[in-house]
Structures are given as C-alpha cells and as structure tokens.
Design an enzyme around this catalytic site. Structure first.
Site, short mmCIF file in Angstrom:
data_model
loop_
_atom_site.label_atom_id
_atom_site.label_comp_id
_atom_site.label_asym_id
_atom_site.label_seq_id
_atom_site.Cartn_x
_atom_site.Cartn_y
_atom_site.Cartn_z
N HIS A 17 -9.66 0.80 4.75
CA HIS A 17 -8.27 1.21 5.04
C HIS A 17 -8.46 2.29 6.44
CE1 HIS A 17 -4.32 2.81 6.55
NE2 HIS A 17 -3.55 2.15 5.48
N SER A 25 3.45 -2.00 10.14
CA SER A 25 4.81 -2.13 10.83
C SER A 25 5.67 -3.72 10.56
CB SER A 25 5.19 -2.09 11.92
OG SER A 25 4.72 -0.48 12.63
N GLU A 46 -5.24 -4.92 10.65
CA GLU A 46 -4.46 -3.93 10.40
C GLU A 46 -5.22 -2.85 11.34
OE1 GLU A 46 -2.64 -2.52 6.80
OE2 GLU A 46 -3.90 -0.75 6.91
N GLY A 106 2.53 -0.78 4.53
CA GLY A 106 3.04 0.59 3.70
C GLY A 106 4.74 0.61 4.00
N GLY A 117 2.68 2.78 11.08
CA GLY A 117 3.83 3.73 11.27
C GLY A 117 4.31 3.58 12.25
N ASN A 172 1.21 -1.11 -0.12
CA ASN A 172 0.10 0.04 -0.18
C ASN A 172 1.18 0.94 -0.27
OD1 ASN A 172 -1.73 2.13 -0.20
ND2 ASN A 172 -2.31 1.56 2.59
N TRP A 173 1.24 1.96 -1.05
CA TRP A 173 2.06 2.85 -1.10
C TRP A 173 1.31 3.84 -0.81
CZ3 TRP A 173 3.91 1.79 -6.98
CH2 TRP A 173 5.21 1.16 -7.03
N LYS A 174 -0.01 4.31 -0.31
CA LYS A 174 -0.46 5.37 0.37
C LYS A 174 -0.20 6.83 -0.58
CE LYS A 174 -0.46 2.92 4.64
NZ LYS A 174 -0.18 3.65 6.26
P1 13P Z 1 2.73 0.24 7.97
O1 13P Z 1 3.57 -0.47 7.15
O2 13P Z 1 3.89 1.38 7.34
O3 13P Z 1 2.77 0.35 9.43
O4 13P Z 1 1.71 0.52 7.18
C1 13P Z 1 1.05 -0.46 7.47
C2 13P Z 1 -1.37 0.25 6.66
O5 13P Z 1 -1.35 0.81 7.06
C3 13P Z 1 -1.22 -0.39 5.06
O6 13P Z 1 -2.40 -0.49 4.64
#
Ligand code: 13P
Length: 241
Positions: free
Chosen positions: A96, A207, A164, A228, A170, A10-12
């Site tokens: 999400h 994470s 999640e 992420g 994060g 998920n590159w956001k």
């Molecule tokens: P991180 O891997 O940066 O914690 O993000 C997780 C996430 O929100 C994936 O959708």
C-alpha cells in the site's frame, strides 16, 4: 461465466474494538442478492483481527493490511503470516502506498511479501499507483510497469492488483474513466504477457464511495474496489454493497 466482484474495506488505523465488532455483526446480516458473485473483505488493523475472526459469518472474509516477508524471527514490531492465517485471514494487502512512503517499503521487499502470502495459500492484494507529479509528467505508465515487474514473482498462483493513484487517496478526487482504463489495460496486458500462469483480478482504490462505485465497476476488466474512508461508515458501506 460472470466475473467475481471484490468489495474490500481497508480500515487503516481506525475503529475501536466495539465499533469494529458492531460493524462486522451488521454486515454479516446483509442480504446479498447476488450471493457468491461478490466477495466482501474487511482489512482491519492487526489488533482487531483476533476478535473479528470470531464473528465472521459466511458473507464476509477477513484480510490484513500487511505482513512481514519472513515467517518468524527478530523483526520487532512486525506481524507474521502464520498468525494471520490462524485468525482466518484469507487476503493480505502488500505495498500500500502508505507503507511504501511512510515505511520506505521497496518493490523488492513487497515481492517477498507477495511470494510468502501466496505460498501460504492466501491471496495477495498488491497496490500500485503513481504520485501526482509523476502523472503530470506523464511518467505514470512507466511507474506502474516497474512496480508490476519488480513486485510480482514469476510463478504466482493468484493475485489481486489494486490500482491506487496516490493523489486520489483520501482526497475526493478520482481519475477519469479514461485514466483508470488506461492503467487497467497496462496491468491486464502485463499479466497476460509476462505472468500468464497467474490468475488475477484488477480493482481500483482511491476516494471510492457509493456515488462513483457503479461507474468504476463498468470499466473494462474491473473487478471491484479497495475502499478506505467510505468503508468506515456502515450506511455508506451498505450502499456500496
Ligand atoms: P480512500 O478510499 O479513503 O481514498 O482510501 C483508499 C485506500 O487507500 C484504500 O486502500
């Protein structure tokens, strides 16, 4: 038969046009020792999708981070599933926590999205998870169950559920194996009992990196991860794969 493992990036709202193209070209050259037992999915921001869809090889699939629950209409700022399909997306993330919190998305809206994604022949990746204070008050089970009940339609063909925990996203903090297992069991039992016609996979997000991924994969009924931060760096992503 060995179960499929999903590695979903998920590159956001990250990466430029050129950085994302270079990233995808590199992944497409990966040698995958276990071939089709792995499904690698990249979910970029909407504006990167048309370009990346031209670069897809057989190894990587494309997904979107969201879509609207209607196929078209007066929905300023939203994106339609029809265009995602046109640009070869096979997966769409729904619910999400960043959309639930920042865009006030409700379970009712998310259920409509999940229904549409599936009816268009794509696979929904439904995210569920609790806040830190909900876990501290031991309300996490209740929260997850109501998210499942209220966002999964009864006659769905297939779905991926991503657990999640919001406090893990994060932050570099991940739940213990016991804590993840507890929630995985809740999800598994719910789907077996109340959505028994639905084919499903359960994955974990929050994470995840190359150091903890293997341990997470060893958890019972765990089929992969939604990643992420660690999915934005080609070396780290390669290590995970
Ligand atoms: P991180 O891997 O940066 O914690 O993000 C997780 C996430 O929100 C994936 O959708």
């Amino acid at each position: 038969m060995k179960k499929k493992t999903f590695i979903i990036a998920n590159w956001k709202m990250n990466l430029s046009l050129s950085d994302s193209s270079n990233f995808l070209k590199k992944i497409c050259k990966f040698k995958m020792p276990l071939g089709n037992l792995f499904e690698i999915v990249i979910c970029p921001q909407f504006l990167l999708i048309p370009n990346l869809s031209k670069l897809l090889g057989s190894i990587v699939k494309l997904g979107a981070q969201d879509c609207h629950y209607a196929t078209s209409g007066a929905f300023t700022g939203d994106s339609s599933i029809k265009l995602l399909k046109y640009f070869k997306c096979k997966y769409v993330i729904a619910g999400h926590s960043e959309r639930r919190i920042l865009h006030k998305e409700s379970n009712i809206e998310i259920k409509k999205k999940v229904t549409l994604i599936s009816s268009e022949g794509l696979t929904p990746i439904l995210c569920v998870g609790e806040l830190l204070n909900e876990r501290k008050k031991k309300l996490h089970k209740q929260k997850i169950i109501s998210q499942l009940q209220e966002s999964i339609p009864t006659n769905l063909k297939n779905i991926i559920i991503a657990y999640e925990p919001i406090w893990s996203i994060g932050t570099g903090t991940i739940p213990s194996v016991y804590e993840i297992t507890e929630v995985t069991e809740i999800i598994f039992n719910f789907l077996r009992k109340y959505r028994n016609h639905t084919k499903f996979h359960i994955i974990y997000g929050g994470s995840v990196d190359s150091k903890n991924f293997k341990l997470i994969l060893e958890i019972k009924n765990m089929s992969g991860a939604l990643i992420g931060g660690a999915s934005l760096h080609i070396k780290e992503f390669k290590k995970i794969i």
